[in-house]
Design a protein around this motif. Structure first.
Motif, PDB file in Angstrom:
ATOM      1  N   VAL A 253      -3.349 -25.471 -11.286  1.00 12.07           N
ATOM      2  CA  VAL A 253      -3.177 -26.930 -11.382  1.00 12.07           C
ATOM      3  C   VAL A 253      -4.262 -27.548 -12.266  1.00 12.07           C
ATOM      4  O   VAL A 253      -3.974 -28.316 -13.191  1.00 12.07           O
ATOM      5  N   VAL A 254      -5.517 -27.189 -12.006  1.00 14.42           N
ATOM      6  CA  VAL A 254      -6.625 -27.818 -12.742  1.00 14.42           C
ATOM      7  C   VAL A 254      -6.528 -27.528 -14.236  1.00 14.42           C
ATOM      8  O   VAL A 254      -6.696 -28.421 -15.076  1.00 14.42           O
ATOM      9  N   LYS A 255      -6.220 -26.271 -14.594  1.00 20.28           N
ATOM     10  CA  LYS A 255      -6.158 -25.924 -16.023  1.00 20.28           C
ATOM     11  C   LYS A 255      -4.950 -26.574 -16.710  1.00 20.28           C
ATOM     12  O   LYS A 255      -5.010 -26.931 -17.890  1.00 20.28           O
ATOM     13  N   THR A 256      -3.856 -26.715 -15.974  1.00 20.17           N
ATOM     14  CA  THR A 256      -2.682 -27.354 -16.574  1.00 20.17           C
ATOM     15  C   THR A 256      -2.954 -28.834 -16.835  1.00 20.17           C
ATOM     16  O   THR A 256      -2.605 -29.359 -17.902  1.00 20.17           O
ATOM     17  N   ILE A 257      -3.602 -29.496 -15.878  1.00 22.33           N
ATOM     18  CA  ILE A 257      -3.943 -30.913 -16.082  1.00 22.33           C
ATOM     19  C   ILE A 257      -4.898 -31.059 -17.278  1.00 22.33           C
ATOM     20  O   ILE A 257      -4.744 -31.949 -18.112  1.00 22.33           O
ATOM     21  N   LEU A 258      -5.843 -30.136 -17.370  1.00 24.67           N
ATOM     22  CA  LEU A 258      -6.782 -30.157 -18.497  1.00 24.67           C
ATOM     23  C   LEU A 258      -6.033 -29.997 -19.826  1.00 24.67           C
ATOM     24  O   LEU A 258      -6.310 -30.702 -20.802  1.00 24.67           O
ATOM     25  N   ALA A 259      -5.070 -29.073 -19.855  1.00 21.71           N
ATOM     26  CA  ALA A 259      -4.283 -28.844 -21.077  1.00 21.71           C
ATOM     27  C   ALA A 259      -3.460 -30.086 -21.431  1.00 21.71           C
ATOM     28  O   ALA A 259      -3.311 -30.429 -22.607  1.00 21.71           O
ATOM     29  N   ALA A 260      -2.935 -30.761 -20.396  1.00 22.63           N
ATOM     30  CA  ALA A 260      -2.156 -31.976 -20.643  1.00 22.63           C
ATOM     31  C   ALA A 260      -3.046 -33.044 -21.283  1.00 22.63           C
ATOM     32  O   ALA A 260      -2.647 -33.729 -22.228  1.00 22.63           O
ATOM     33  N   LYS A 261      -4.273 -33.180 -20.778  1.00 24.44           N
ATOM     34  CA  LYS A 261      -5.200 -34.161 -21.346  1.00 24.44           C
ATOM     35  C   LYS A 261      -5.554 -33.815 -22.786  1.00 24.44           C
ATOM     36  O   LYS A 261      -5.590 -34.680 -23.659  1.00 24.44           O
ATOM     37  N   LYS A 262      -5.806 -32.515 -23.035  1.00 22.24           N
ATOM     38  CA  LYS A 262      -6.162 -32.084 -24.393  1.00 22.24           C
ATOM     39  C   LYS A 262      -5.035 -32.360 -25.376  1.00 22.24           C
ATOM     40  O   LYS A 262      -5.260 -32.718 -26.520  1.00 22.24           O
ATOM     41  N   SER A 263      -3.799 -32.129 -24.936  1.00 19.97           N
ATOM     42  CA  SER A 263      -2.667 -32.245 -25.861  1.00 19.97           C
ATOM     43  C   SER A 263      -2.131 -33.671 -25.956  1.00 19.97           C
ATOM     44  O   SER A 263      -1.448 -34.015 -26.905  1.00 19.97           O
ATOM     45  N   GLY A 264      -2.441 -34.475 -24.923  1.00 17.58           N
ATOM     46  CA  GLY A 264      -1.982 -35.857 -24.938  1.00 17.58           C
ATOM     47  C   GLY A 264      -0.552 -36.074 -24.479  1.00 17.58           C
ATOM     48  O   GLY A 264      -0.044 -37.183 -24.565  1.00 17.58           O
ATOM     49  N   ARG A 266       2.628 -36.536 -21.834  1.00 16.38           N
ATOM     50  CA  ARG A 266       2.767 -37.220 -20.543  1.00 16.38           C
ATOM     51  C   ARG A 266       3.669 -36.427 -19.595  1.00 16.38           C
ATOM     52  O   ARG A 266       3.742 -36.747 -18.405  1.00 16.38           O
ATOM     53  N   ASP A 267       4.398 -35.454 -20.128  1.00 15.86           N
ATOM     54  CA  ASP A 267       5.350 -34.698 -19.306  1.00 15.86           C
ATOM     55  C   ASP A 267       4.855 -33.276 -19.097  1.00 15.86           C
ATOM     56  O   ASP A 267       4.568 -32.557 -20.063  1.00 15.86           O
ATOM     57  N   GLY A 292      -1.336 -39.880 -13.603  1.00 21.41           N
ATOM     58  CA  GLY A 292      -0.309 -40.677 -14.279  1.00 21.41           C
ATOM     59  C   GLY A 292       0.598 -39.859 -15.184  1.00 21.41           C
ATOM     60  O   GLY A 292       1.114 -40.356 -16.174  1.00 21.41           O
ATOM     61  N   LEU A 293       0.782 -38.580 -14.861  1.00 23.80           N
ATOM     62  CA  LEU A 293       1.671 -37.713 -15.637  1.00 23.80           C
ATOM     63  C   LEU A 293       3.013 -37.588 -14.913  1.00 23.80           C
ATOM     64  O   LEU A 293       3.072 -37.683 -13.699  1.00 23.80           O
ATOM     65  N   ARG A 294       4.094 -37.368 -15.691  1.00 24.94           N
ATOM     66  CA  ARG A 294       5.388 -37.079 -15.067  1.00 24.94           C
ATOM     67  C   ARG A 294       5.498 -35.566 -14.873  1.00 24.94           C
ATOM     68  O   ARG A 294       5.195 -34.806 -15.799  1.00 24.94           O
ATOM     69  N   PHE A 295       5.891 -35.165 -13.689  1.00 23.04           N
ATOM     70  CA  PHE A 295       5.936 -33.734 -13.363  1.00 23.04           C
ATOM     71  C   PHE A 295       7.380 -33.291 -13.107  1.00 23.04           C
ATOM     72  O   PHE A 295       8.107 -33.938 -12.360  1.00 23.04           O
ATOM     73  N   TYR A 296       7.766 -32.197 -13.747  1.00 24.21           N
ATOM     74  CA  TYR A 296       9.143 -31.675 -13.611  1.00 24.21           C
ATOM     75  C   TYR A 296       9.105 -30.197 -13.226  1.00 24.21           C
ATOM     76  O   TYR A 296       8.163 -29.479 -13.560  1.00 24.21           O
ATOM     77  N   PHE A 297      10.147 -29.778 -12.543  1.00 23.48           N
ATOM     78  CA  PHE A 297      10.277 -28.337 -12.279  1.00 23.48           C
ATOM     79  C   PHE A 297      11.760 -28.019 -12.135  1.00 23.48           C
ATOM     80  O   PHE A 297      12.563 -28.885 -11.785  1.00 23.48           O
ATOM     81  N   PRO A 298      12.145 -26.768 -12.411  1.00 22.76           N
ATOM     82  CA  PRO A 298      13.546 -26.383 -12.254  1.00 22.76           C
ATOM     83  C   PRO A 298      13.851 -26.180 -10.772  1.00 22.76           C
ATOM     84  O   PRO A 298      12.943 -25.896  -9.988  1.00 22.76           O
TER      85      PRO A 298
END
Lengths: 339, 229
Positions: A253-264, A266-267, A292-298
């Motif tokens: 979770v922590v690394k994915t959130i970090l990657a989302a911030k780095k890439s900018g 929102r999904d 404040g990110l939108r989270f999706y999963f199959p």
């Protein structure tokens, strides 16, 4: 505009699957002939056994997928198949079949990467989803943070240095004496335990690193079990399972959130067999909400290997007219981004 | 009656179309690892050359082994999917039968031999008669020496060996069996799809074929299983 029907075929590991998907979004059929009961007696997937099963089942699953979709093979517009990575002998059956169907039907043959198929499962379950997005693909063979810049345009932001997350789940499940497949059994056991009972190490690697490592955690759990058993101390298996799972989930979770911030972007999406894990989904949802990110999963049945996700990814290749040839081979190792 | 024959039991990839008892065309290629890459392009070239489509075939014939597990599955899967698409029957023919039929009319015993893994061979015994080739033994997997000794203890008349496994082990076969044994000519050493296709026509017209889904490989040997630790 007329509908586009893609036949997807998936045989990269131990599921023989065929599916018909309309326009990359509507699943008309998704047939999965699972080999789990066969491999369970060996404690894991036996490649030669898997290959033999694929050969036995392949035309049946295709026939049923087309039939359940209310179509005939003549109605299909393209055949998509996983060409790698995976077990080579298993992949060969799907690729040989897909090539032969497309040749005899005179329709495009569409090679698909296994990771891309997992990622595209998100588009089947979430029709409003569109790139750019970030996807964490977690399965028995992969732990990869993939940035989907536009359809079929990938950037790998991080991957594992050693074991995949799902591999760690399977190995620890075996240490805890759980049956194959270990992931779901471990999750079930963990639901009865305290995730804070034992503090197992989290491999953050360097600050801001998006790389993963699970071999140290695996060793820590094995050492913990050995020490306890050596001292003849009682061990709460549910507590060990819950504490191990918590360590894996926190890092993911922590690394994915970090990657989302780095890439900018929102999904943020999850994909792969481990994406079916409820604790992982809950923790992701909580973290995404906070940021404040939108989270999706199959949906769960689209997280494990299936042909609908292959057909979905195949549809986007179909639109881009990216087709394979009759000489297409299968690849045990196959990079998502070809340099 | 037109039948497409597919042969991928060994390192030879071979495809052929037979019309009744005549081979209209045959392509064969030796490629140890290249079955996946070459099989369908060879089928495409063959059918294009003969100016026929997959839908113009009356059936399919495929050599089902024993042989290389992986390359067999490429041939069988391709055959099953083609036949499934055009809704035509498949004739499944053991590869040792294909090799034996290549020596139709030769007097005495016929023993085709195909190399297996772990220093073993696949073999079976046949005899040629007016009705064609008749199989006398089950399909065996055993060591080359084991095969020669087993034959030597029972052999009365002559025996002719065929197949690359016979060629590779010929010195030990000859040492054990002496002048009672002979080796077929070099062109007979590898199974070829022309023979598969012609046999396919014969079986399809006499007995009919199978639903593509029912066609399975003849492995003879069980899968190698290493228990997960």
């Amino acid at each position: 505009m007329p509908s586009t029907w893609i036949l997807g075929i998936e045989t990269s590991c131990d599921e023989t699957s065929a599916s018909v998907v309309r326009d990359g979004s509507y699943i008309a059929s998704n047939i999965v002939a699972s080999q789990i009961p066969i491999h369970r007696q060996y404690g894991g997937v036996v490649p030669e056994v898997a290959s033999r099963q694929h050969l036995e089942k392949i035309t049946y699953v295709v026939d049923k997928a087309v039939d359940d979709a209310g179509l005939g093979l003549d109605d299909i517009d393209g055949v998509a198949v996983t060409v790698g990575p995976g077990l080579i002998g298993a992949l060969l059956v799907g690729v040989a079949a897909a090539k032969a169907y497309s040749y005899a039907l005179n329709i495009p043959f569409i090679p698909v990467h296994h990771l891309e198929a997992h990622l595209y499962a998100n588009f089947l379950s979430n029709t409003e989803l569109a790139p750019p997005l970030l996807c964490l693909v977690v399965s028995g063979g992969h732990t990869s943070l993939i940035l989907l810049k536009d359809h079929l345009e990938y950037e790998i932001m991080g991957t594992t240095r050693d074991d995949a997350a799902g591999e760690a789940f399977d190995k620890i499940a075996r240490v805890l004496g759980l049956p194959y497949p270990g992931g779901p059994a471990l999750e079930e056991l963990a639901s009865q335990g305290d995730p804070q009972a034992v503090h197992f190490p989290r491999a953050w690697l360097s600050k801001d690193s998006l790389e993963f490592s699970f071999s140290g955690l695996k060793t820590a759990v094995m050492n913990y079990m050995r020490d306890k058993q050596g001292n003849e101390e009682a061990v709460s298996l549910p507590d060990v399972a819950a504490s191990f799972q918590a360590a894996v989930v926190e890092v993911l979770v922590v690394k994915t959130i970090l990657a989302a911030k780095k890439s900018g972007v929102r999904d943020v999406c999850l994909a792969g067999g481990v994406a079916a894990n409820s604790t992982l989904r809950e923790q992701f949802q909580r973290a995404a909400d906070q940021e404040g990110l939108r989270f999706y999963f199959p949906e769960k049945k689209l997280c494990t290997d299936n042909a609908a996700m292959v057909a979905c990814a195949g549809y986007f290749h179909y639109l881009a007219e990216e087709f394979g040839t009759l000489a297409q081979e299968a690849y045990a190792n196959y990079p998502l981004i070809n340099a | 009656m037109r039948v497409l024959g597919i042969e991928t039991s060994t390192s030879v990839i071979s495809v052929a179309v037979a019309e009744d008892s005549k081979v209209l065309g045959e392509f064969s290629l030796t490629a140890k690892q290249g079955h996946m890459k070459n099989l369908l392009p060879l089928i495409d070239q063959l059918l294009s050359g003969l100016e026929i489509g997959v839908g113009d075939l009356d059936g399919f014939a495929v050599s089902v082994g024993p042989g290389s597990f992986t390359s067999l599955r490429v041939g069988l899967t391709t055959c099953k999917a083609l036949a499934h698409t055009v809704k035509k029957p498949v004739v499944d023919i053991p590869t040792l039968d294909v090799l034996a039929w290549g020596l139709q009319g030769v007097p005495g015993l016929i023993c085709p031999v195909i190399t297996a893994r772990r220093d073993e061979v696949y073999a079976a015994l046949y005899v040629s008669s007016e009705q064609g080739i008749k199989r006398l033994s089950s399909y065996l997997a055993l060591s080359p020496i084991g095969l020669a000794e087993r034959l030597g203890s029972e052999l009365r008349g002559k025996i002719i060996f065929t197949g690359e496994g016979a060629e590779a082990n010929w010195p030990s076969f000859y040492e054990c069996l002496g002048d009672k044994a002979s080796l077929a000519g070099p062109v007979r050493m590898w199974p070829r799809a022309g023979q598969t296709a012609v046999l396919g026509v014969k079986i399809l017209s006499e007995e009919g074929g199978k639903e593509p889904g029912a066609v399975q490989a003849l492995y003879v040997k069980p899968p190698a299983i290493r228990r997960q630790s």
